[in-house]
Write an enzyme that holds these catalytic residues in place. Structure first.
Site: not given
Ligand code: C5P
Length: 245
Positions: A134, A226, A80, A75, A84, A77, A48, A26
């Site tokens: 979530t 992270r 539409d 990813d 498309t 998502k 991802k 990210d």
């Molecule tokens: O850094 P972290 O482990 O929290 O990153 C989780 C990844 O999963 C991020 O890219 C976040 O956008 C994605 N994600 C999430 N919860 C979700 C769907 C996707 O944390 N329900």
């Protein structure tokens, strides 16, 4: 082809070459992304690539990852009108990625169009759906007209995802057990973010589980950001997680 879960990290025998761990990249910073791609081992994880990196830097981020040999979960998502989304899915699959996702709330015709654009089988790109983000609690759903609450909406959309022949869902590891019964075949995918190794920072995640718990709940791939990308050595952080499994 064996249907027995394996402890290998890159589980080619079970899940259409889906890695056990996708590291979430990210970032919109080219130098940082290139460092992470250079540091991580494509034999131990996939990556991802989401809206932040893709919007800032474009398909070349996928190309850098593929050139290093990483399986890529794109990813984006998609949500539409059916035509498309179908075209977007085709374009995504042409980038030679392993996994693409759409929003199940786009409805049956949209899901069917996506499936037609990315047909199942072989070594093709797998197609999964997000049910309810979530970040959406019952009150947020009510405000957009969904009265049944998040749990009911998640199962309704997961059933629709299964009925339209998609390969699986993205969901919290706490929902993984229920999802596994809908996507139980050897190709069924249950991809779970919100994973934290024991003792690590939760960041902004609220309901976290450990990698081992997520797999025990039926997750087939884990998305971890992270705890790996913010570590002093992302490669060592990844290896510590892999050896904990
Ligand atoms: O850094 P972290 O482990 O929290 O990153 C989780 C990844 O999963 C991020 O890219 C976040 O956008 C994605 N994600 C999430 N919860 C979700 C769907 C996707 O944390 N329900």
């Amino acid at each position: 082809m064996s249907t027995r879960p394996s402890s290998r990290v890159t589980d080619v025998a079970v899940h259409r070459a889906q890695p056990r761990i996708y590291v979430a990249l990210d970032s919109a910073d080219e130098a940082r992304l290139r460092r992470l791609l250079a540091d991580l081992d494509p034999a131990s994880c996939g990556v991802k690539i989401g809206k932040e990196a893709f919007t800032a830097l474009g398909p070349r981020v996928v190309e850098w990852a593929r050139a290093r040999g990483f399986a890529v979960f794109l990813d984006l998502k998609f949500h539409d009108i059916p035509n498309t989304v179908a075209q977007a899915c085709r374009a995504a699959a042409s980038l030679d990625v392993t996994l693409v996702n759409v929003h199940a709330s786009g409805g049956r015709r949209m899901l069917e169009a996506a499936r037609e654009a990315i047909p199942p089988g072989g070594n093709a790109t797998a197609l999964i759906a997000v049910t309810v983000l979530t970040s959406m609690a019952d009150a947020d759903l009510l405000e957009v007209g969904v009265r049944d609450g998040a749990d009911e909406q998640v199962s309704r959309l997961a059933r629709l995802t299964a009925a339209t022949g998609l390969d699986g869902v993205v969901c919290s590891a706490r929902e993984a057990t229920a999802m596994r019964s809908l996507f139980s075949g050897p190709q069924g995918l249950v991809v779970t973010p919100g994973v934290r190794p024991a003792g690590s920072s939760q960041d902004d995640q609220r309901r976290v589980v450990t990698p081992g718990e997520a797999l025990a709940n039926g997750a087939t791939s884990l998305v971890i950001g992270r705890p790996i990308t913010a570590a002093e050595s992302p490669a060592r952080a990844l290896e510590a997680i892999v050896s904990s499994l």
